[in-house]
Scaffold this motif. Sequence first.
Motif, mmCIF file in Angstrom:
data_model
loop_
_atom_site.group_PDB
_atom_site.id
_atom_site.type_symbol
_atom_site.label_atom_id
_atom_site.label_comp_id
_atom_site.label_asym_id
_atom_site.label_seq_id
_atom_site.Cartn_x
_atom_site.Cartn_y
_atom_site.Cartn_z
ATOM 1 N N PRO A 147 44.781 36.030 28.188
ATOM 2 C CA PRO A 147 43.827 37.142 28.201
ATOM 3 C C PRO A 147 43.497 37.647 26.794
ATOM 4 O O PRO A 147 44.358 37.722 25.921
ATOM 5 N N ARG A 160 39.862 39.820 24.567
ATOM 6 C CA ARG A 160 38.575 40.496 24.726
ATOM 7 C C ARG A 160 37.481 39.538 25.177
ATOM 8 O O ARG A 160 36.466 39.953 25.747
ATOM 9 N N CYS A 185 37.598 37.623 27.551
ATOM 10 C CA CYS A 185 37.565 37.562 29.016
ATOM 11 C C CYS A 185 36.353 38.311 29.582
ATOM 12 O O CYS A 185 35.893 38.009 30.685
ATOM 13 N N ASP A 186 35.867 39.300 28.846
ATOM 14 C CA ASP A 186 34.709 40.063 29.319
ATOM 15 C C ASP A 186 33.479 39.180 29.512
ATOM 16 O O ASP A 186 32.559 39.537 30.238
ATOM 17 N N LYS A 212 36.523 35.064 36.006
ATOM 18 C CA LYS A 212 37.563 36.094 36.158
ATOM 19 C C LYS A 212 38.036 36.211 37.606
ATOM 20 O O LYS A 212 39.207 36.526 37.860
ATOM 21 N N ALA A 213 37.138 35.972 38.565
ATOM 22 C CA ALA A 213 37.521 36.098 39.977
ATOM 23 C C ALA A 213 38.604 35.091 40.361
ATOM 24 O O ALA A 213 39.326 35.299 41.359
ATOM 25 N N CYS A 260 40.999 34.081 38.101
ATOM 26 C CA CYS A 260 42.031 34.139 37.064
ATOM 27 C C CYS A 260 43.195 35.031 37.485
ATOM 28 O O CYS A 260 42.996 36.207 37.829
ATOM 29 N N ALA A 282 45.243 36.538 35.692
ATOM 30 C CA ALA A 282 45.345 37.705 34.814
ATOM 31 C C ALA A 282 44.520 38.871 35.329
ATOM 32 O O ALA A 282 44.719 40.008 34.901
ATOM 33 N N PHE A 283 43.598 38.577 36.254
ATOM 34 C CA PHE A 283 42.761 39.619 36.853
ATOM 35 C C PHE A 283 42.925 39.623 38.374
ATOM 36 O O PHE A 283 41.985 39.902 39.115
ATOM 37 N N ASP A 284 44.140 39.256 38.807
ATOM 38 C CA ASP A 284 44.510 39.250 40.231
ATOM 39 C C ASP A 284 43.699 38.245 41.053
ATOM 40 O O ASP A 284 43.575 38.393 42.275
ATOM 41 N N GLY A 285 43.185 37.249 40.394
ATOM 42 C CA GLY A 285 42.471 36.193 41.106
ATOM 43 C C GLY A 285 43.378 35.005 41.395
ATOM 44 O O GLY A 285 44.513 34.929 40.909
#
Length: 274
Positions: free
Chosen positions: A233, A235, A237-238, A243-244, A246, A248-251
């Motif tokens: 992860p 910046r 990542c934005d 991301k959905a 990943c 690192a973003f609960d994906g």
Amino acid sequence: MSPSRAGDFKQCPLLYRFRAVDRLPEVPTRAQVRGTVVHAVLEDLFGLPAGERTPEVAKNLLGPAWERVREERPEFAGLFDSADDPELGEWLLSAEGLLDGYFELEDPRRFEPDARELLVESELPSGVLLRGYVDRVDVAPTGEIRVVDYKTGAAPRLVGEAKALFQMKFYALVLWKLRGVVPRQLRLMYLADKQALAYTPDEAELTRFERTLEAIWEAILRAGRTGDFRPNPSRLCDYCDHKAFCPAFDGTPPPYPGWPEPDASVETPLDRVD
């Protein structure tokens, strides 16, 4: 291995997996496609006699270049509702601004490039094939080589500059392997803010860079055998389309499809307009 995919793995191994192994689709942005069209115009411009390489001619090439790019990449057609969409006119006008930026950086009537949109390939002793497209190669009468890359964004901060130089060193290494000459200059041209960055590599530096690429490839192969591509992860990542999927973003990533046959992963036009 291409410079873009090698850069992906350095940035985030999971991003590499999503792009090179899973090959998940990504939605092109208008800015990315505009960059692709401007690259096409500059390639076309150097196909004209030197005296015709003027700002006015370049702007007249924009419409045909957009039509050609749209035909070659059907996924770009949906960027605008129709040929009469007023946003299309504004978008093309913004591309004209990038071409103005190019002409403030150099006069294309004063030289003839040795090559443009050049596919370069070289196999390292380990067997990994390096492959990429160089925007332009200039060769001086003395034999000195300049590698030129057009960037349609603004000049980056430190992290972005390092990423761009990684790409240019990749090209310099391959050209050195192919031509036996270390490029004298690597030149990045940032058209949005009319800035140019120049860098002079040397043989020792490119030798170290070759070892870096070998290490990246070995790390890719290790991850490929196990499927252990971990997220990193940051910046950046934005700006990621995935991301959905990943962790690192609960994906949850899609099931690992297994390691494919080694693939050089040729860069797409969108990879080269950052």
